[in-house]
Scaffold this motif. Structure first.
Motif, mmCIF file in Angstrom:
data_model
loop_
_atom_site.group_PDB
_atom_site.id
_atom_site.type_symbol
_atom_site.label_atom_id
_atom_site.label_comp_id
_atom_site.label_asym_id
_atom_site.label_seq_id
_atom_site.Cartn_x
_atom_site.Cartn_y
_atom_site.Cartn_z
ATOM 1 N N ALA A 214 10.835 -4.204 -4.456
ATOM 2 C CA ALA A 214 12.040 -3.863 -3.702
ATOM 3 C C ALA A 214 13.402 -5.075 -3.339
ATOM 4 N N GLU A 215 12.505 -6.292 -3.178
ATOM 5 C CA GLU A 215 13.266 -7.329 -2.716
ATOM 6 C C GLU A 215 14.098 -7.837 -4.073
ATOM 7 N N MET A 216 13.461 -7.949 -5.248
ATOM 8 C CA MET A 216 13.978 -8.212 -6.598
ATOM 9 C C MET A 216 15.321 -7.429 -6.761
ATOM 10 N N ALA A 217 15.179 -5.930 -6.530
ATOM 11 C CA ALA A 217 16.225 -5.208 -6.763
ATOM 12 C C ALA A 217 17.318 -5.331 -5.601
ATOM 13 N N ALA A 218 17.083 -5.759 -4.349
ATOM 14 C CA ALA A 218 18.137 -5.924 -3.435
ATOM 15 C C ALA A 218 18.890 -7.293 -3.594
ATOM 16 N N LEU A 219 18.282 -8.250 -4.513
ATOM 17 C CA LEU A 219 18.810 -9.392 -4.691
ATOM 18 C C LEU A 219 19.848 -9.309 -5.711
ATOM 19 N N ALA A 220 20.152 -8.021 -6.045
ATOM 20 C CA ALA A 220 21.236 -7.726 -7.213
ATOM 21 C C ALA A 220 22.095 -6.486 -6.875
ATOM 22 N N LEU A 221 21.300 -5.319 -6.458
ATOM 23 C CA LEU A 221 21.868 -4.148 -6.090
ATOM 24 C C LEU A 221 22.364 -4.114 -4.718
ATOM 25 N N GLY A 222 22.045 -5.171 -3.666
ATOM 26 C CA GLY A 222 22.499 -5.434 -2.628
ATOM 27 C C GLY A 222 21.573 -4.490 -1.333
ATOM 28 N N LYS A 223 21.746 -3.374 -1.572
ATOM 29 C CA LYS A 223 21.200 -2.410 -0.676
ATOM 30 C C LYS A 223 20.168 -1.431 -1.415
ATOM 31 N N VAL A 224 18.905 -1.462 -1.017
ATOM 32 C CA VAL A 224 17.828 -0.588 -1.805
ATOM 33 C C VAL A 224 16.819 0.027 -1.020
ATOM 34 N N TYR A 225 16.403 0.871 -1.298
ATOM 35 C CA TYR A 225 15.253 1.513 -0.537
ATOM 36 C C TYR A 225 14.120 2.403 -1.562
ATOM 37 N N THR A 226 12.892 2.123 -1.328
ATOM 38 C CA THR A 226 11.792 3.026 -1.870
ATOM 39 C C THR A 226 11.411 4.265 -1.182
ATOM 40 N N PHE A 227 10.715 5.172 -1.803
ATOM 41 C CA PHE A 227 10.041 6.109 -1.223
ATOM 42 C C PHE A 227 8.935 6.617 -1.916
ATOM 43 N N GLY A 228 7.903 5.954 -1.648
ATOM 44 C CA GLY A 228 6.773 6.027 -2.553
ATOM 45 C C GLY A 228 5.325 6.212 -1.973
ATOM 46 N N PRO A 229 4.241 6.626 -2.701
ATOM 47 C CA PRO A 229 3.127 6.592 -2.061
ATOM 48 C C PRO A 229 2.351 5.070 -2.085
ATOM 49 N N THR A 230 1.714 5.055 -1.118
ATOM 50 C CA THR A 230 0.844 3.607 -0.979
ATOM 51 C C THR A 230 -0.405 3.950 -0.606
ATOM 52 N N PHE A 231 -1.399 2.890 -0.812
ATOM 53 C CA PHE A 231 -2.720 3.121 -0.800
ATOM 54 C C PHE A 231 -3.385 1.984 0.048
ATOM 55 N N ARG A 232 -4.294 2.217 0.921
ATOM 56 C CA ARG A 232 -4.946 1.181 1.612
ATOM 57 C C ARG A 232 -6.522 1.644 1.620
ATOM 58 N N ALA A 233 -7.125 0.858 1.191
ATOM 59 C CA ALA A 233 -8.739 0.958 1.390
ATOM 60 C C ALA A 233 -9.199 0.264 2.599
ATOM 61 N N GLU A 234 -8.452 0.462 3.674
ATOM 62 C CA GLU A 234 -9.049 -0.052 4.814
ATOM 63 C C GLU A 234 -10.022 0.904 5.568
ATOM 64 N N ASN A 235 -11.001 0.689 6.350
ATOM 65 C CA ASN A 235 -12.045 1.833 6.622
ATOM 66 C C ASN A 235 -11.585 1.974 8.006
ATOM 67 N N SER A 236 -10.436 2.303 8.475
ATOM 68 C CA SER A 236 -10.231 2.986 9.903
ATOM 69 C C SER A 236 -10.017 4.405 9.707
ATOM 70 N N ASN A 237 -11.131 4.906 10.413
ATOM 71 C CA ASN A 237 -11.048 6.389 10.765
ATOM 72 C C ASN A 237 -10.365 6.968 11.927
ATOM 73 N N THR A 238 -8.884 6.564 12.035
ATOM 74 C CA THR A 238 -8.261 6.763 13.243
ATOM 75 C C THR A 238 -7.481 8.265 12.865
ATOM 76 N N SER A 239 -6.514 8.491 13.913
ATOM 77 C CA SER A 239 -5.656 9.717 13.774
ATOM 78 C C SER A 239 -4.397 9.179 13.421
ATOM 79 N N ARG A 240 -4.197 8.050 13.181
ATOM 80 C CA ARG A 240 -3.025 7.166 12.696
ATOM 81 C C ARG A 240 -3.017 6.615 11.110
ATOM 82 N N HIS A 241 -4.313 6.654 10.588
ATOM 83 C CA HIS A 241 -4.365 5.873 9.253
ATOM 84 C C HIS A 241 -4.786 6.963 8.301
ATOM 85 N N LEU A 242 -4.290 6.840 6.931
ATOM 86 C CA LEU A 242 -4.657 7.526 5.858
ATOM 87 C C LEU A 242 -4.948 6.459 4.601
#
Ligand code: 4AD
Ligand code: MG
Length: 482
Positions: A214-242
């Motif tokens: 996204a930074e690469m795009a912002a350094l040309a388009l000025g203002k950008v945003y992403t909205f996508g899935p992200t993944f983390r293999a952290e083993n935290s079984n909390t009510s705040r983590h997926l």
């Protein structure tokens, strides 16, 4: 049956009574009645509210027998004045087609209160409950409102890759993407996995963040945003983590951290106010639900504000902005720290705050959302801009009541030499990120951005308590059903 006169429940409930025939389709919530007349509560997902279907003698005994909770039906009839309370119109059925039956001995969602834990095991059916219907309509409204917010401000939505060859956060908690044979894995002469034989000819993973691209795009388009899935293999079984969650990451050229903080506050206030204005029925339902839940809690664990109150509070109040060092001083001198009530005591400057500390600041000390800035460099990612003190970086975390961290972001390190120095210090391989470094070589500018955890936002806006209940099919350690 054609669909010509089919209307949705939401629309029907707004119509005046009339002699015209209408057709409604949906799922049966409940059926009750006597020998002479049956009352069916029908819902089609267009709204939280059900419409009442009145079935008299003209509907056969055999048809009525099949109309149980969970069955799908198509009803044609006239909209008449409702004799029951709480609704203006109901449908006097002229004909009913049963589209799909639901065996009452097997259908798991009976018209009674089920626990959220039970419903998680029935995630394929839980959409049919009032609570999950409300949650997922609000989740949709938030998706729409996010695109709306950024579009109005002239941002471009950028789709960043899901499969990546680099580790943005440098935390190493990634899921491997590979087509290599797991039994006869090709090895190098040194005995390591030979990724040159893999699909992409290199080691790849599911992304933890779209920021660097996204930074690469912002350094040309000025203002950008992403909205996508992200993944983390952290083993935290909390009510705040997926392990799989959605993130919104705006990135703005020429913006410093102050502008970044203002954008984050504007966005969160816009989203809360959008929900209040556009999801009234669902929010009111969840507000009541939360009040019920709170009654069963111990007094000291109860939340002080109801859901609607909490949302209004965010909309109406500026967020508190303090530095890590100020927060550290407050926490070190706080009652729970002195009385050793914190599980992790605040001693040395430089340690990361735990959620008990974040909650103290937000819920006890300031009683409003708090933005903490300028964290110690050692607990933050390599790309954050170094401050003149050489010890802290231009980071920001936005903390919300009941949630803790909802946003993490920073001003980015735009100076080539400082960036390279930091990467070396933190063992970030330069050859993987050659393109990121390259951007600082050509027309580099100050820029800033942040990541909003979408499910944490939905948690806040719905007042739900567990992140597993605001994403349709949650992925957590030992759980990838459905
Ligand atoms: O603070 P994080 O790790 O920041 C980044 O990934 C940056 N690259 C963002 C940026 O500057 N563009 O994650 C951002 C947010 C957190 O504040 C939190 O709301 C959410 O993502 N988050 C999670 N949500 C659910 N489950 C998890 N395991 C999460 N990890 C982070
Ligand atoms: Mg963070």
């Amino acid at each position: 049956m054609d669909n010509m006169n089919r209307i949705e429940v939401k629309e029907a409930l707004r119509l005046e009574i009339s002699n015209n025939l209408v057709t409604l389709k949906g799922w049966v919530k409940t059926k009750r009645g006597s020998k002479n007349v049956s009352f069916i509560a029908l819902n089609d997902g267009s709204t939280l509210n059900n419409i009442q279907i009145v079935a008299e003698h003209n509907i056969s005994e055999d048809t009525l027998k099949l109309i149980n909770t969970g069955a799908s039906i198509s009803v044609t009839g006239k909209l008449v004045q409702s004799k029951g309370s709480g609704q203006s119109v109901e449908v006097l059925a002229e004909s009913i087609d049963v589209l799909g039956i639901a065996d009452p001995d097997e259908y798991p969602l009976q018209p009674k209160k089920h626990s959220l834990e039970f419903l998680r095991e029935k995630a394929h059916l839980r959409f049919r409950t009032n609570t999950f219907g409300a949650v997922f309509r609000i989740r949709h409204a938030m998706t729409y409102a996010i695109h709306n917010f950024f579009n109005q401000k002239g941002f471009s939505n950028i789709h960043t890759p899901i499969i990546t060859g680099s580790d943005c956060e440098g935390a190493g908690e990634m899921f491997a993407v590979s087509t290599l044979d797991k039994v006869n894995t090709p090895l190098t002469e040194q005995g390591d996995v030979d990724y040159s034989k893999d699909f992409f000819g290199k080691e790849t993973n599911l992304t933890v963040s779209g920021q660097l691209e996204a930074e690469m795009a912002a350094l040309a388009l000025g203002k950008v945003y992403t909205f996508g899935p992200t993944f983390r293999a952290e083993n935290s079984n909390t009510s705040r983590h997926l392990a799989e969650f959605w993130m919104i990451e705006p990135e703005v050229a020429f913006a410093d951290l102050n502008e970044n903080m203002s954008l984050a506050q504007d966005m969160l206030q816009y989203l809360c106010s959008y929900a209040l204005d556009n999801c009234k029925d669902d929010i009111a339902f969840l507000d009541k639900r939360l009040q019920e839940e709170e009654k069963h809690k111990k007094k000291e664990e109860r939340q002080e504000m109801g859901l609607i109150e909490k949302l209004k509070f965010v909309v109406e109040n500026d967020f508190e902005r303090i530095s890590y060092t100020e927060a550290y001083d407050i926490l070190r001198n706080s009652k729970p720290n002195k009385k050793k009530k914190f599980q992790y005591l605040i001693e040395e400057w430089g340690a990361d705050f735990q959620s008990e500390h974040e909650r103290y600041l937000v819920e006890k000390k300031f009683k409003k959302p708090v933005i903490i800035t300028d964290y110690p460099k050692d607990i933050k990612a390599f790309y954050m801009r170094m401050n003149d003190d050489g010890k802290t970086v231009r980071a920001m975390d936005v903390l919300f009541p009941g949630i803790g961290e909802i946003i993490g972001g920073s001003q980015r390190e735009e100076r080539l030499d400082v960036l390279k120095e930091r990467m070396k210090e933190m063992d970030i391989p330069e050859d993987e990120l050659w393109w990121y470094i390259d951007s600082r070589n050509f027309g580099t500018v100050p820029h800033s951005g942040y990541g909003l955890g979408f499910e944490r936002l939905v948690l806040f806006v719905t007042g739900m308590g567990n992140i597993r209940d605001v994403i349709p099919f949650p992925r957590t350690p030992n759980n990838a059903d459905f």
